[in-house]
Design an enzyme around this catalytic site. Structure first.
Site, mmCIF file in Angstrom:
data_model
loop_
_atom_site.group_PDB
_atom_site.id
_atom_site.type_symbol
_atom_site.label_atom_id
_atom_site.label_comp_id
_atom_site.label_asym_id
_atom_site.label_seq_id
_atom_site.Cartn_x
_atom_site.Cartn_y
_atom_site.Cartn_z
ATOM 1 N N LYS A 125 -0.140 -2.182 15.418
ATOM 2 C CA LYS A 125 -0.190 -1.683 14.038
ATOM 3 C C LYS A 125 -0.583 -2.828 13.138
ATOM 4 O O LYS A 125 -0.356 -4.000 13.475
ATOM 5 C CB LYS A 125 1.189 -1.145 13.617
ATOM 6 C CG LYS A 125 1.134 -0.225 12.411
ATOM 7 C CD LYS A 125 0.741 1.191 12.790
ATOM 8 C CE LYS A 125 0.533 2.066 11.580
ATOM 9 N NZ LYS A 125 0.372 3.474 11.955
ATOM 10 N N ASP A 165 -4.079 4.944 8.312
ATOM 11 C CA ASP A 165 -2.651 5.219 8.125
ATOM 12 C C ASP A 165 -2.483 5.417 6.618
ATOM 13 O O ASP A 165 -3.476 5.650 5.913
ATOM 14 C CB ASP A 165 -1.778 4.070 8.660
ATOM 15 C CG ASP A 165 -0.291 4.451 8.721
ATOM 16 O OD1 ASP A 165 0.079 5.274 9.570
ATOM 17 O OD2 ASP A 165 0.505 3.957 7.892
HETATM 18 P P1 NDP Z 1 -1.651 9.178 3.246
HETATM 19 O O1 NDP Z 1 -1.801 7.895 2.566
HETATM 20 O O2 NDP Z 1 -2.843 10.048 3.433
HETATM 21 O O3 NDP Z 1 -0.518 10.061 2.513
HETATM 22 C C1 NDP Z 1 0.780 9.607 2.372
HETATM 23 C C2 NDP Z 1 1.557 10.610 1.539
HETATM 24 O O4 NDP Z 1 2.916 10.219 1.504
HETATM 25 C C3 NDP Z 1 1.083 10.667 0.109
HETATM 26 O O5 NDP Z 1 1.335 11.951 -0.397
HETATM 27 C C4 NDP Z 1 1.968 9.622 -0.556
HETATM 28 O O6 NDP Z 1 2.140 9.821 -1.946
HETATM 29 C C5 NDP Z 1 3.289 9.843 0.171
HETATM 30 N N1 NDP Z 1 4.046 8.597 0.205
HETATM 31 C C6 NDP Z 1 3.642 7.386 0.670
HETATM 32 N N2 NDP Z 1 4.595 6.467 0.510
HETATM 33 C C7 NDP Z 1 5.621 7.108 -0.064
HETATM 34 C C8 NDP Z 1 6.904 6.710 -0.488
HETATM 35 N N3 NDP Z 1 7.318 5.431 -0.353
HETATM 36 N N4 NDP Z 1 7.712 7.659 -1.029
HETATM 37 C C9 NDP Z 1 7.302 8.943 -1.152
HETATM 38 N N5 NDP Z 1 6.088 9.373 -0.767
HETATM 39 C C10 NDP Z 1 5.278 8.478 -0.242
HETATM 40 O O7 NDP Z 1 -0.970 8.842 4.656
HETATM 41 P P2 NDP Z 1 -0.922 9.723 5.981
HETATM 42 O O8 NDP Z 1 -0.820 11.162 5.638
HETATM 43 O O9 NDP Z 1 -2.003 9.261 6.866
HETATM 44 O O10 NDP Z 1 0.458 9.206 6.622
HETATM 45 C C11 NDP Z 1 1.709 9.804 6.347
HETATM 46 C C12 NDP Z 1 2.696 9.419 7.428
HETATM 47 O O11 NDP Z 1 2.216 9.871 8.698
HETATM 48 C C13 NDP Z 1 2.945 7.921 7.606
HETATM 49 O O12 NDP Z 1 4.279 7.724 8.041
HETATM 50 C C14 NDP Z 1 1.987 7.561 8.749
HETATM 51 O O13 NDP Z 1 2.410 6.380 9.416
HETATM 52 C C15 NDP Z 1 2.159 8.786 9.610
HETATM 53 N N6 NDP Z 1 1.077 9.017 10.562
HETATM 54 C C16 NDP Z 1 -0.226 9.160 10.145
HETATM 55 C C17 NDP Z 1 -1.209 9.425 11.063
HETATM 56 C C18 NDP Z 1 -2.609 9.708 10.650
HETATM 57 O O14 NDP Z 1 -3.418 10.085 11.522
HETATM 58 N N7 NDP Z 1 -2.981 9.592 9.382
HETATM 59 C C19 NDP Z 1 -0.927 9.474 12.507
HETATM 60 C C20 NDP Z 1 0.478 9.398 12.835
HETATM 61 C C21 NDP Z 1 1.414 9.138 11.886
HETATM 62 P P3 NDP Z 1 1.188 9.070 -3.014
HETATM 63 O O15 NDP Z 1 -0.067 9.868 -3.077
HETATM 64 O O16 NDP Z 1 1.988 9.088 -4.259
HETATM 65 O O17 NDP Z 1 0.978 7.685 -2.474
#
Ligand code: NDP
Length: 443
Positions: A125, A165
């Site tokens: 990572k 991510d």
């Molecule tokens: P994105 O950046 O596309 O979206 C993240 C979302 O979560 C946004 O809505 C963001 O809000 C919100 N968010 C982020 N940080 C916080 C926080 N501290 N408190 C509240 N809300 C928060 O990321 P992904 O959708 O890609 O990833 C989401 C999760 O899934 C992570 O844990 C990632 O590690 C996991 N994941 C992702 C994969 C992928 O293929 N993308 C694969 C496997 C796991 P805002 O818009 O306000 O920032």
């Protein structure tokens, strides 16, 4: 003290300032206890001590210049945790909260997740404490180029293949890839999540969210329940959340919530996913904009998990977003299944509540593995210089998710932990990595 307890205690002493990493390691080592404490070969080979220490961790400075000519310096990370079963593989997170503890927790989880996919990929990572919010396109590009100016030395198609991510989507992967190619003169599958015109895979964008829903559907089916007509609560409104909502709706579920880091939406008419895509993916605005065009929906500040009632919860935002009180409230108001879309969104006490109250619970390392599985399919397509149709990739993804479910279930049954998928996922993911490490000697 047992072998696994001793390794965990030593790890805590060595890494006192890494709470997220210790949290992830505690869950894994406790789950593995029935395997590693009952077979002396693991202790003799120092297997756990080697498993919890990254093969390599790289930290570096990322200097970049903003649109006003001001110099900024962020910190970059790549933690290459374990390559026993294949090249390092794992995403890059861009978020101000990023630190070594978070990257190590994510890299450690990635080892077992990648193993669970059944594909030959090791765990890693990376990321930076850079905050993409409010930056112009040119600033994002300059930052990504500066990040790659150092990262390119440590990655490669057969060595380490980063991906997206939080904060790293198609735009950022494009800029990172462009700079890699400029620096190395190589067109190779060194990053996944690439654009379709330069080696990306169809269905990669959708894969994590779709995969999450495929495994959720199988879990419910296997327990005499049905996703169709279920009331589904989602958190987050990023890549994972959007495509989880889309697939759940396609399968007939009623999706009633989503959120971002400032607040949440509850829409009893069912979330309008196209509107969320427009706000978050195109306009890059806050989720509260949703109520402007959907006046029946409710917007609130704070956590969605304090406010929503549902049958099925799919937390898709970030780590430790569901605490003990929220888990208790969810279970007591009828939630019967929780499948993690994000990495470790349920904290340790909340996980215990779900297990104690017989809420079906699948940890992220199993339920969100569809993203990295499809990334590995992208690597395969890059290697053979070919591409598959959306339907082909989606069918493979679904097959992988269903396999993960039964693989986990088999481990639960073997170790007398019926329906405890925390134990099942960790053991199922561990066995292949452990076999490979044992076979390769003390390295
Ligand atoms: P994105 O950046 O596309 O979206 C993240 C979302 O979560 C946004 O809505 C963001 O809000 C919100 N968010 C982020 N940080 C916080 C926080 N501290 N408190 C509240 N809300 C928060 O990321 P992904 O959708 O890609 O990833 C989401 C999760 O899934 C992570 O844990 C990632 O590690 C996991 N994941 C992702 C994969 C992928 O293929 N993308 C694969 C496997 C796991 P805002 O818009 O306000 O920032």
């Amino acid at each position: 003290m047992t072998y696994s307890q001793k390794v965990l205690e030593d790890l805590k002493v060595k890494n006192p300032d890494q709470p997220e990493f210790i949290q992830a390691a505690t869950e894994v080592l406790e789950a593995l206890a029935p395997v590693v404490d009952n077979d002396p070969k693991y202790k003799k080979a120092g297997l756990l001590e080697r498993l919890v220490e990254p093969e390599r961790q790289i930290m570096f400075r990322i200097p970049w210049v903003d649109d006003n000519g001001v110099v900024h310096v962020n910190r970059g990370y790549r933690v290459q945790f374990n390559s026993a079963i294949g090249p390092f593989k794992g995403g890059l997170r861009l978020h101000p909260s990023v630190n070594l503890s978070i990257i190590k927790f994510l890299g450690f989880e990635q080892i077992f997740k990648n193993s669970l996919t059944g594909l030959p990929i090791g765990g890693a990572k990376g990321g930076s404490d850079f905050d993409p919010k409010g930056k112009s396109d040119m600033e994002i590009m300059r930052f990504c180029q500066a990040f790659m100016n150092e990262l390119y030395k440590y990655i490669g198609a057969d060595e380490d293949v980063p991906a997206g991510d939080i904060g790293t989507g198609a735009r950022e992967v494009g800029y990172l890839y462009g700079q890699y190619k400029k620096l190395t003169n190589r067109s190779e599958g060194v990053l996944t999540g690439k654009g379709l015109s330069f080696g990306g895979s169809l269905a990669r964008t959708e894969a994590t969210g779709y995969g999450l829903v495929y495994i959720t559907e199988e879990l419910l089916k296997d327990h005499g329940k049905n996703l169709k007509d279920a009331r589904v609560a989602v958190s987050g409104s990023g890549n994972v959340a959007i495509y989880a909502m889309e697939k759940a709706q396609q399968l007939g579920a009623k999706v009633i919530s989503c959120s971002d880091s400032t607040g949440y939406i509850i829409d009893e008419n069912g979330i309008d996913v196209e509107a969320v895509k427009q706000i978050k993916e195109v306009e890059r605005k806050r989720i509260r904009e949703y109520v402007v065009t959907h006046p029946d929906a409710v917007y609130g500040e704070g956590s969605v998990w304090d406010n929503v009632t549902c049958d099925v919860a799919l937390p898709c935002a970030t780590q430790n977003e569901i605490n003990k009180a929220e888990a208790t409230r969810l279970a007591d108001t009828g939630c019967y299944a929780v499948c993690e879309g994000a990495n470790m969104p349920t904290d340790a006490a909340a996980t215990q509540i779900f297990l104690d109250k017989n809420v079906l619970f699948i940890p992220g390392k199993a339920s969100n593995a569809g993203g990295v599985a499809t990334s590995a399919l992208e690597m395969g397509q890059n290697s053979i210089r070919s591409s598959w149709t959306f339907e082909e990739v989606d069918a493979k993804l679904k097959g992988i998710m269903i396999n993960i479910y039964y693989h986990m279930k088999e481990a639960c049954e073997k170790y007398d932990a019926k329906d405890n998928f925390v134990v099942g996922a960790n053991i199922a993911g561990f066995m292949k990595v452990a076999d490979a490490m044992m076979a390769q000697g003390i390295v």
